[in-house]
Every structure is written in C-alpha cells, then in structure tokens.
Design a protein around this motif. Structure first.
Motif, PDB file in Angstrom:
ATOM      1  N   LEU A 176      27.553  52.056  41.015  1.00 22.86           N
ATOM      2  CA  LEU A 176      27.777  50.877  41.664  1.00 22.86           C
ATOM      3  C   LEU A 176      29.081  50.159  41.010  1.00 22.86           C
ATOM      4  CD1 LEU A 176      26.603  48.373  43.203  1.00 22.86           C
ATOM      5  CD2 LEU A 176      25.727  47.590  41.124  1.00 22.86           C
ATOM      6  N   ASP A 177      30.006  49.905  41.970  1.00 19.98           N
ATOM      7  CA  ASP A 177      31.220  49.343  41.531  1.00 19.98           C
ATOM      8  C   ASP A 177      31.201  48.067  42.299  1.00 19.98           C
ATOM      9  OD1 ASP A 177      32.138  50.470  44.013  1.00 19.98           O
ATOM     10  OD2 ASP A 177      34.084  51.285  42.700  1.00 19.98           O
ATOM     11  N   LYS A 178      32.347  47.407  42.441  1.00 18.96           N
ATOM     12  CA  LYS A 178      32.901  46.106  43.393  1.00 18.96           C
ATOM     13  C   LYS A 178      32.558  46.479  44.743  1.00 18.96           C
ATOM     14  CE  LYS A 178      36.813  43.285  44.253  1.00 18.96           C
ATOM     15  NZ  LYS A 178      38.275  43.327  43.906  1.00 18.96           N
ATOM     16  N   SER A 179      32.717  47.677  45.317  1.00 20.34           N
ATOM     17  CA  SER A 179      32.371  47.697  46.689  1.00 20.34           C
ATOM     18  C   SER A 179      30.859  47.822  47.075  1.00 20.34           C
ATOM     19  CB  SER A 179      33.237  49.179  47.151  1.00 20.34           C
ATOM     20  OG  SER A 179      32.387  50.269  46.444  1.00 20.34           O
ATOM     21  N   TYR A 197      32.647  41.155  40.347  1.00 16.34           N
ATOM     22  CA  TYR A 197      31.696  40.423  40.382  1.00 16.34           C
ATOM     23  C   TYR A 197      31.313  40.236  38.834  1.00 16.34           C
ATOM     24  CZ  TYR A 197      30.743  41.464  45.410  1.00 16.34           C
ATOM     25  OH  TYR A 197      31.114  41.437  46.516  1.00 16.34           O
ATOM     26  N   PRO A 198      31.183  38.822  38.607  1.00 12.38           N
ATOM     27  CA  PRO A 198      30.749  38.575  37.159  1.00 12.38           C
ATOM     28  C   PRO A 198      29.388  39.084  36.737  1.00 12.38           C
ATOM     29  CG  PRO A 198      30.408  36.753  38.614  1.00 12.38           C
ATOM     30  CD  PRO A 198      31.108  37.863  39.655  1.00 12.38           C
ATOM     31  N   GLY A 227      31.270  45.805  37.836  1.00  8.91           N
ATOM     32  CA  GLY A 227      31.447  44.758  39.088  1.00  8.91           C
ATOM     33  C   GLY A 227      32.896  45.140  39.440  1.00  8.91           C
ATOM     34  N   THR A 228      33.716  45.735  38.733  1.00 14.98           N
ATOM     35  CA  THR A 228      35.215  46.051  39.440  1.00 14.98           C
ATOM     36  C   THR A 228      35.396  47.324  39.964  1.00 14.98           C
ATOM     37  OG1 THR A 228      35.608  46.925  37.125  1.00 14.98           O
ATOM     38  CG2 THR A 228      36.212  44.829  37.178  1.00 14.98           C
ATOM     39  N   THR A 287      30.518  45.473  31.436  1.00 15.51           N
ATOM     40  CA  THR A 287      30.733  44.143  32.003  1.00 15.51           C
ATOM     41  C   THR A 287      32.440  43.690  32.174  1.00 15.51           C
ATOM     42  OG1 THR A 287      30.982  43.036  29.841  1.00 15.51           O
ATOM     43  CG2 THR A 287      28.825  43.476  30.670  1.00 15.51           C
ATOM     44  N   ILE A 288      32.622  42.761  32.760  1.00 13.76           N
ATOM     45  CA  ILE A 288      33.918  42.329  32.924  1.00 13.76           C
ATOM     46  C   ILE A 288      34.504  40.926  32.799  1.00 13.76           C
ATOM     47  CG2 ILE A 288      34.325  44.009  34.738  1.00 13.76           C
ATOM     48  CD1 ILE A 288      34.480  41.675  36.933  1.00 13.76           C
TER      49      ILE A 288
END
Length: 619
Positions: free
Chosen positions: A182-185, A205-206, A161-162, A231-232
């Motif tokens: 897949l990342d934050k963008s 994103y959580p 998510g980052t 996860t973040i």
C-alpha cells in the motif's frame, strides 16, 4: 595515477592540510562508502553458520501458532524525544509509556542517517552498497525477513502514505515478492491527504490515515502476518492534521516542563516539529488500540523504531543522528526489560528469526550472511559490536568498533549517555572501517552476499537481448521515466506496439509502480488481441491505485470491445465508490449501463459481487 596522487597528500599516513584541494581529496577518500581493495580468498566473506543466539526466547510465552510480526518504522524518531531521560521529553507520551511495558533498547542505533537505508538494514541486515542497497543497479542474492517468513507461510505486506517509487522502495519490495503493498496511490477517496506545502505539493497520507486504511483491510486469521509500516508525518514540511491543536499542546508541555534555556529556544523555534511528534505519537496509540480488534492480536509482536533522528532539530554530537529507540511490545511478553547496551538495526532480523526458529519447525537457510547478530540484552551500558554508520548516500564517516567511535577522521569514545569524548589509541577502528568498505563494495558489486544455493527467492529481473538493450539505450537516456513513458505512448499511437511494449517492460523493470506505464501495457495487450492479459494488468492497476481514473477508463474500454457487459456494469459501482474523478469518464459509465441494458442483464448484484471478489483477490 590516482593512488600516486593520494599518496602525495600524506606523510606517514597523515594528511598534509596545505590547501583546500588537498583537503577535499582527503575528505572524499575518508568519507567514501566503499573501495575496491578486497583481496581475501573468501568468495562469500559474509556467509556464516545460521546459529544466532536466541536472546529473546526467555521473554516471550509463544503460542502453538506462529506469531504475527508488525514493524512500525517511524520517520525521524530519535532517542532524544523518547523515553526516560530524553533531551526533548514529553512529546511522545504514548511511546514513553510503552517503553515501560516492553523490551526497550535505549541506546539503539540506525545504520543510516536517512530513510533510504532502514528497510535493507532492519528487515535484511544487508550491506550498504555505494549509495544504499536499494540504489544498486542489480540486486545481489539476499535473504530478508520478508523472504524467510514468506517461505514459512507468512503473508507479507508493506504500508506507507508516500509514493513507493521514492528511494526505489517498490523495486526492493518486488524483489522480495511481498504479497501486498500500500502506498500513496492506493488509499481511495475516503482518506484525506496531508496538507500541501508552500510549493503546492503533498507528501501523501498522514500517519493516522495510513493506520486507518490498514485497519480497514481484511486479515486472514488462519495465516500469520508480517506487516511493515513506514510513517511520514514527522518529516518536512511538518504540517500535521489539527496543527493548531497540537501546537497548543506543545506550548502547554513547554510551560509545564523542566527544560533548559537551550532546549526551550529550540522547541519554541520548531513548534511545528514538536506538534508533529505529538500527532504521530497519538496516531500510533490509535493504531495499537485499534489493532486489538484484528485477528490474533494476542499473538502479535510489535517492533517500533526510528529510521534515524530528526534532522532539523540541532544534535548534540555526530552519533545523535543515528541514536533511535527500539521498542518490542507484545501481549506474549512474560517480562519487560530495559537495555542500555548498544545494538543496531542490523541485529533485529537475525534475533527475531532466531526466536522463531527455536520455537517452531521453520524452513531456515543453511547459512546466512547477516551484517548483524544477536541483540545485546545487557541492562548496563556496554558497546561490544562493530557497527558501520552511513550518514547519507555518499558519506560513511562514522564507525563504531567496540567502545570506540571513528567520526570525521577522529577516534572518540562513547559513554553511557551516548556522549563522545577524545581518547588515546584505537588505531584498529580505522582499519576495521576500511575492511568493511572493501567487503561492502565486493559483495554488492560481484553478487557475493550469498550463493545461489542459499537464496529463497532469486531476484527476478527482466531479461533483454543485446539488440533490445541497444535499442532501449537509443530511446531512453536514463534521465526520466515519465519522459520514457511518453515515448512509449507515441510508439503505441503509431501502432508500433511491440516496440512500445518493450519500452514499457524496461520502465516497469526499473520502476514497478509507474502506473501510467502499466496501464499503457494493459492497453497494448488488448490492441494485440490478448484479452486475458490486458484485464489482468488493468485490475492490478486498480488494486495499486483505486482512485486513479485512467485504470478504470482502460478497463471499461476492454469490457466494451469484448462485449463483457456484466463486468462493465459491475465496474460502475466500483469506480464510483473508489475514485473522486468518476465524473471524468461519465461517457464510459453511461456506455457500460446502456450496453448492459441492451444485453438484457438483470442480475446486477451478482455481476458486481463477482467483479469485486476478483479485484479483492488481486489485492
């Protein structure tokens, strides 16, 4: 001169602690991550035969088709929070239940004390380099689970998510030819970012949003998959969705639990941290339940571990930071087992590949260079391995050699509770650590992990001539890719297109996810008359970040300039579905509709479907 200086600080091999300068020099020497003293005649000291004992084979009823492998690397998930006997138990109820239905290693270790090392260690069993493998200026030849499984027909993917440029994750994944990242963008407007911190920024994103996005993506039921999640949410600033709800649950657990005074004070002081643990545990449960609807769920192996233990919560000792659970769950399991013996992230990839190689006709390397070996399946506590532990990017001052632990210059002993105590003897531990440091330096700086003949995917690097490097160095000072992008943009505006493209190539060779640079290169290609390359690049940008409006703006321009009116019209719905900023380019959207109408385009749905399928194929 430096060696003479260091020698003056020791008598009979022991430091003379006479002043702070001497202490600092000794500490730097003792905690450095590598040295250049490698003298062996072995050109590739890590290379060994590929035969790793298949210790997992007795526990799985494998099918005729290769299984999917799904990794969940949970930020900060230390053993102190998971499983029977956890110091802060009760805050991961789903994972606690999963440990009883799985192969579960309760005395497992991460090889690094921060997130920077988990991918190379867990998926590649790779050495550290000076500041972490992903920080190396040039990657040496390597093998990882990504490359080995892709070479055996797997679709490989990575989800977080980052921003994937953080810790140079994107560069590492690109070097392994990972099929989908897949990342934050890449989330789009349907998903909610984590709340902003006090400084007004959001990590991304959580965890539950990450899993929801993943579950929404199509999967090919005819192709095995390797999926890796990072996860973040269990990271600072610890502000989970529905924070009040989860903090109330923390209060209830604390009230009904059997915690000592120390643990109670820590939980009360860090209420938001434990609330986030509950949130992430709930998100993982949602994911595991939802994954049952995915193709070939019943032929999937899930591997769950922590990247390291949560830093903000006080630790019992110097090994706690590395003490994480390893949970291997699958519908294919024939029996469960809890291991109290010590293994580490280094051992996971060799063991899973041994399982697959034993059951299927796999194209495997003739030799490997893993840092680890087979997972220890002994149920009783024991420690039989040599395990380096890199605390952060510039400190390596923990090292396990069998039952001994070298930590901060002391030799200690580990017991079955992962407590440490003073011991006599163990002088070989420090020698083993120094040997590792020298090999670590040699193989990562001299490209001596594996020879070219054993590589699956050679590391693809942009090639620049000496003249190009000289020019790049005159333009880019190495401090900031954004600043370099602005220089490339200025060159483009001044119609120095070849120079701008060269600088773009360099930026993207170091930071593949720098989307503004990628968009600029797409525009540069169209200005140079290369329509096909421009469209290809800009579609890749949209696939990378479906919410980012600049990619659509550039592609609308390209379609308009080349009279691709059907494609431009089809792009209208795509931008409106995926970008919250579509109103910012309303003029380009109106232009696309007008151009299509003037061109007499009537088969709107066909155009839309064609463009959608093209974008989907890029993803």
């Amino acid at each position: 001169l430096f060696s003479l200086f260091m020698a003056s600080l020791f008598t009979d091999g022991k430091p003379i602690n006479q002043n702070k300068v001497q202490y600092l020099a000794v500490n730097i020497y003792n905690t450095s991550t590598e040295d250049n003293s490698y003298t062996s005649k072995e050109e590739y000291p890590l290379v060994q035969g590929p035969i790793i004992e298949n210790v997992l084979g007795d526990y799985f009823e494998l099918k005729e088709e290769k299984p999917n492998i799904v990794f969940i690397m949970v930020e900060g998930l230390g053993r102190d929070f998971v499983g029977e006997g956890a110091e802060f138990g009760g805050f991961t109820p789903f994972l606690d239940s999963l440990t009883t239905k799985s192969l579960y290693w309760e005395n497992f270790l991460s090889n690094t004390g921060r997130t920077f090392g988990v991918l190379p260690s867990l998926l590649g069993s790779l050495p550290f380099g000076k500041s972490g493998f992903m920080e190396l200026e040039e990657y040496p030849n390597k093998l990882t689970m990504f490359s080995v499984l892709k070479n055996n027909g797997y679709h490989t993917s990575f989800y977080q998510g980052t921003n994937s440029s953080f810790d140079k994750v994107d560069r590492f994944l690109n070097s392994e030819n990972v099929d989908f990242i897949l990342d934050k963008s890449g989330f789009g407007i349907q998903y909610q970012q984590q709340a902003e911190d006090a400084a007004g920024s959001s990590w991304g994103y959580p965890d539950k949003e990450l899993f929801k996005k993943s579950i929404s993506l199509e999967r090919n039921e005819d192709q095995p998959r390797l999926e890796v999640y990072m996860t973040i949410s269990t990271h600072e600033p610890f502000i989970p969705p529905n924070q009040d709800f989860f903090e109330t649950k923390v209060d209830q657990i604390l009230k009904n639990g059997d915690f000592g005074s120390r643990e109670t004070k820590i939980i009360e002081k860090n209420n938001n941290v434990f609330a986030t643990l509950l949130y992430t545990d709930d998100a993982i449960q949602w994911f595991m339940e939802s994954y049952k609807s995915q193709p070939n769920y019943d032929n999937t192996i899930f591997v769950i571990t922590g990247d390291h233990r949560l830093i903000p919560i006080p630790q019992r000792n110097s090994i706690s930071r590395f003490h994480v659970p390893l949970i291997m769950y699958s519908p294919l399991l024939k029996k469960t087992r809890k291991m109290s013996s010590i293994s580490s992230h280094f051992d996971v990839t060799p063991s899973i590949l041994a399982l697959l190689d034993n059951a299927y006709e796999m194209k495997m390397p003739k030799k490997v260079a893993w840092m680890g070996g087979a997972l220890d399946m002994e149920t009783a506590f024991r420690s039989t391995k040599n395990i380096p532990l890199m605390r952060n990017k510039n400190e390596l001052k923990e090292y396990i050699s069998k039952e001994k632990l070298y930590t901060n210059g002391d030799i200690m002993e580990l017991d079955e509770n992962m407590d440490i105590s003073s011991t006599f003897g163990g002088s070989g531990v420090e020698k083993s650590l120094e040997r590792f440091k020298s090999v670590n330096h040699y193989v990562t700086t001299e490209n001596k992990i594996i020879p070219d003949s054993l590589t699956i995917f050679s590391v693809q690097t942009e090639k620049f001539t000496p003249a190009e490097i000289t020019w790049i160095n005159s333009i880019y000072d190495g401090s900031n890719f954004d600043r370099s992008f602005f220089k490339a943009r200025d060159l483009a505006f001044n119609k120095k297109w070849d120079d701008a493209l060269l600088l773009c190539r360099y930026i993207l060779s170091e930071s593949p996810s720098h989307i503004d640079t990628k968009i600029l290169s797409g525009r540069l290609h169209i200005w140079k008359g290369n329509y096909e390359e421009s469209v290809k690049i800009l579609k890749e940008c949209i696939a990378m970040n479906p919410n980012y409006i600049d990619s659509y703006a550039a592609l609308f321009d390209v379609y308009f300039w080349y009279d691709k009116h059907a494609e431009g019209l089809a792009l209208v719905d795509i931008v409106q579905e995926n970008s919250a900023s579509a109103n910012e380019i309303s003029n380009k959207i109106a232009r696309a509709k007008t151009s299509a109408r003037k061109a007499g385009i009537k088969n709107y749905e066909t155009s839309k479907d064609t463009t959608n399928s093209t974008l989907a194929s890029i993803e």
